[in-house]
Design a protein around this motif. Sequence first.
Motif, PDB file in Angstrom:
ATOM      1  N   ILE A 104       0.723   4.219  -2.926  1.00 26.47           N
ATOM      2  CA  ILE A 104       0.339   5.504  -2.385  1.00 26.47           C
ATOM      3  C   ILE A 104       1.616   6.439  -3.025  1.00 26.47           C
ATOM      4  O   ILE A 104       1.584   7.673  -3.457  1.00 26.47           O
ATOM      5  CB  ILE A 104      -0.009   5.693  -0.876  1.00 26.47           C
ATOM      6  CG1 ILE A 104      -1.202   5.249  -0.722  1.00 26.47           C
ATOM      7  CG2 ILE A 104       0.039   7.458  -0.569  1.00 26.47           C
ATOM      8  CD1 ILE A 104      -1.500   4.991   0.659  1.00 26.47           C
ATOM      9  N   HIS A 105       2.764   6.015  -3.065  1.00 29.97           N
ATOM     10  CA  HIS A 105       3.932   6.840  -3.487  1.00 29.97           C
ATOM     11  C   HIS A 105       3.630   7.205  -4.813  1.00 29.97           C
ATOM     12  O   HIS A 105       3.825   8.091  -5.543  1.00 29.97           O
ATOM     13  CB  HIS A 105       5.353   5.758  -3.334  1.00 29.97           C
ATOM     14  CG  HIS A 105       5.950   5.769  -1.942  1.00 29.97           C
ATOM     15  ND1 HIS A 105       6.838   4.726  -1.682  1.00 29.97           N
ATOM     16  CD2 HIS A 105       5.684   6.577  -0.756  1.00 29.97           C
ATOM     17  CE1 HIS A 105       7.044   4.850  -0.516  1.00 29.97           C
ATOM     18  NE2 HIS A 105       6.524   5.952   0.005  1.00 29.97           N
ATOM     19  N   LEU A 122       0.612   7.107  -6.268  1.00 26.04           N
ATOM     20  CA  LEU A 122      -0.562   8.112  -6.586  1.00 26.04           C
ATOM     21  C   LEU A 122      -0.192   9.630  -6.429  1.00 26.04           C
ATOM     22  O   LEU A 122      -0.482  10.308  -7.085  1.00 26.04           O
ATOM     23  CB  LEU A 122      -1.595   7.419  -5.693  1.00 26.04           C
ATOM     24  CG  LEU A 122      -2.430   6.397  -6.141  1.00 26.04           C
ATOM     25  CD1 LEU A 122      -3.371   5.901  -4.787  1.00 26.04           C
ATOM     26  CD2 LEU A 122      -3.262   6.380  -7.212  1.00 26.04           C
ATOM     27  N   GLU A 123       0.593   9.650  -5.289  1.00 31.47           N
ATOM     28  CA  GLU A 123       0.829  10.915  -4.938  1.00 31.47           C
ATOM     29  C   GLU A 123       2.095  11.585  -5.961  1.00 31.47           C
ATOM     30  O   GLU A 123       1.993  12.951  -6.322  1.00 31.47           O
ATOM     31  CB  GLU A 123       1.495  11.149  -3.656  1.00 31.47           C
ATOM     32  CG  GLU A 123       0.551  10.779  -2.628  1.00 31.47           C
ATOM     33  CD  GLU A 123       0.964  11.240  -0.949  1.00 31.47           C
ATOM     34  OE1 GLU A 123       0.225  12.129  -0.430  1.00 31.47           O
ATOM     35  OE2 GLU A 123       1.811  10.556  -0.486  1.00 31.47           O
ATOM     36  N   ILE A 137      -5.273   7.751   3.007  1.00 32.39           N
ATOM     37  CA  ILE A 137      -5.700   7.998   1.596  1.00 32.39           C
ATOM     38  C   ILE A 137      -7.142   8.327   1.286  1.00 32.39           C
ATOM     39  O   ILE A 137      -7.501   9.077   0.323  1.00 32.39           O
ATOM     40  CB  ILE A 137      -5.115   6.698   0.817  1.00 32.39           C
ATOM     41  CG1 ILE A 137      -5.011   7.238  -0.673  1.00 32.39           C
ATOM     42  CG2 ILE A 137      -5.719   5.445   0.950  1.00 32.39           C
ATOM     43  CD1 ILE A 137      -3.919   8.595  -0.951  1.00 32.39           C
ATOM     44  N   ASN A 196      -0.790   5.122   6.105  1.00 33.12           N
ATOM     45  CA  ASN A 196      -1.210   5.584   4.854  1.00 33.12           C
ATOM     46  C   ASN A 196      -2.513   5.322   4.385  1.00 33.12           C
ATOM     47  O   ASN A 196      -3.360   5.768   3.508  1.00 33.12           O
ATOM     48  CB  ASN A 196      -0.124   5.204   3.816  1.00 33.12           C
ATOM     49  CG  ASN A 196       1.051   6.313   3.603  1.00 33.12           C
ATOM     50  OD1 ASN A 196       0.811   7.543   3.308  1.00 33.12           O
ATOM     51  ND2 ASN A 196       2.257   5.665   3.575  1.00 33.12           N
ATOM     52  N   ALA A 197      -2.803   3.926   4.678  1.00 42.55           N
ATOM     53  CA  ALA A 197      -4.081   3.271   4.133  1.00 42.55           C
ATOM     54  C   ALA A 197      -5.228   4.151   4.873  1.00 42.55           C
ATOM     55  O   ALA A 197      -6.125   4.248   4.140  1.00 42.55           O
ATOM     56  CB  ALA A 197      -4.007   1.773   4.397  1.00 42.55           C
ATOM     57  N   CYS A 199      -1.032  13.219   2.073  1.00 39.52           N
ATOM     58  CA  CYS A 199      -1.248  11.696   2.614  1.00 39.52           C
ATOM     59  C   CYS A 199      -0.172  11.296   3.420  1.00 39.52           C
ATOM     60  O   CYS A 199      -0.262  11.049   4.515  1.00 39.52           O
ATOM     61  CB  CYS A 199      -1.620  10.820   1.522  1.00 39.52           C
ATOM     62  SG  CYS A 199      -2.281   9.178   2.505  1.00 39.52           S
ATOM     63  N   HIS A 200       0.928  11.467   2.872  1.00 39.56           N
ATOM     64  CA  HIS A 200       2.275  11.073   3.411  1.00 39.56           C
ATOM     65  C   HIS A 200       2.380  11.815   4.757  1.00 39.56           C
ATOM     66  O   HIS A 200       3.251  11.268   5.644  1.00 39.56           O
ATOM     67  CB  HIS A 200       3.341  10.647   2.345  1.00 39.56           C
ATOM     68  CG  HIS A 200       3.916   9.350   2.059  1.00 39.56           C
ATOM     69  ND1 HIS A 200       2.883   8.748   0.989  1.00 39.56           N
ATOM     70  CD2 HIS A 200       4.703   8.586   2.325  1.00 39.56           C
ATOM     71  CE1 HIS A 200       3.493   7.650   0.751  1.00 39.56           C
ATOM     72  NE2 HIS A 200       4.349   7.447   1.710  1.00 39.56           N
ATOM     73  N   ILE A 257       0.805  -1.244   0.015  1.00 39.11           N
ATOM     74  CA  ILE A 257      -0.144   0.172   0.330  1.00 39.11           C
ATOM     75  C   ILE A 257       0.817   1.406   0.025  1.00 39.11           C
ATOM     76  O   ILE A 257       0.514   2.247  -0.596  1.00 39.11           O
ATOM     77  CB  ILE A 257      -1.004  -0.003   1.298  1.00 39.11           C
ATOM     78  CG1 ILE A 257      -1.893  -1.192   1.105  1.00 39.11           C
ATOM     79  CG2 ILE A 257      -1.537   1.238   1.437  1.00 39.11           C
ATOM     80  CD1 ILE A 257      -2.979  -0.973   0.006  1.00 39.11           C
ATOM     81  N   ASP A 258       1.941   1.114   0.977  1.00 41.67           N
ATOM     82  CA  ASP A 258       2.807   2.395   0.720  1.00 41.67           C
ATOM     83  C   ASP A 258       3.387   2.471  -0.463  1.00 41.67           C
ATOM     84  O   ASP A 258       3.587   3.796  -1.149  1.00 41.67           O
ATOM     85  CB  ASP A 258       4.011   2.036   1.649  1.00 41.67           C
ATOM     86  CG  ASP A 258       5.163   3.220   1.804  1.00 41.67           C
ATOM     87  OD1 ASP A 258       4.559   4.434   1.799  1.00 41.67           O
ATOM     88  OD2 ASP A 258       6.141   3.176   2.224  1.00 41.67           O
TER      89      ASP A 258
END
Length: 205
Positions: A110-111, A113-114, A199, A195-196, A176-177, A106-107
């Motif tokens: 999100i890396h 996505l961001e 988000i 993060n989860a 988010c981060h 998930i990390d």
Amino acid sequence: WIVAIGGGSPIDAAKAMWIKYEYPEITFEEMCVVFGIPELRKKARFCAIPSTSGTATEVTAFSVITDYKKGIKYPLADYQLLPNMAIIETDMMMSAPKGLTAASGIDALIHSLEAYVSVMASDYTDGLALQAIKMVFEYLPRCYNDGQTDFVAREKMANAATMAGMAFANAFLGVCHSMAHKLGAFHHLPHGVANALMIEEVLRF
């Protein structure tokens, strides 16, 4: 050579040790506020070998150090912290348990996505981020369900995480981060779990 093997926390700690090795006179507090760290490669070079598919600290210029007593995470950010070498070896990742596999995956997502929605994004970072997103959706469930035996899925997730790291190392991350670091430090949550939790709120915002 300083060789760091492990997940994000051990490699980030080794990055801080790299600074101390070169400049033993610097205090931890000074280390956490110094931007423009002096040249680190005078005495030692740095090799990072990740054992998880998430943080991608092996290809980034960042290090996050946690003060567990204060419940605070201190970010270090300087291109001098970029390792000289990264070895992505999936044999190191095969025995990762399901919880760690999910959180680190998930990390990585999100890396990506961001990095993709960052104002610093470019054609180069978008290509890495989009491909990493596709690979995470395809291979993270396989890693979670059959990660002890599915070498292909582990390799693809390792590549996805590293590609996501290359994307955000150049496009940077977002809110988010930022919130996940505060939440994780205060409540002692794994970074990917924090993060989860953040988000969905960030996407709504």
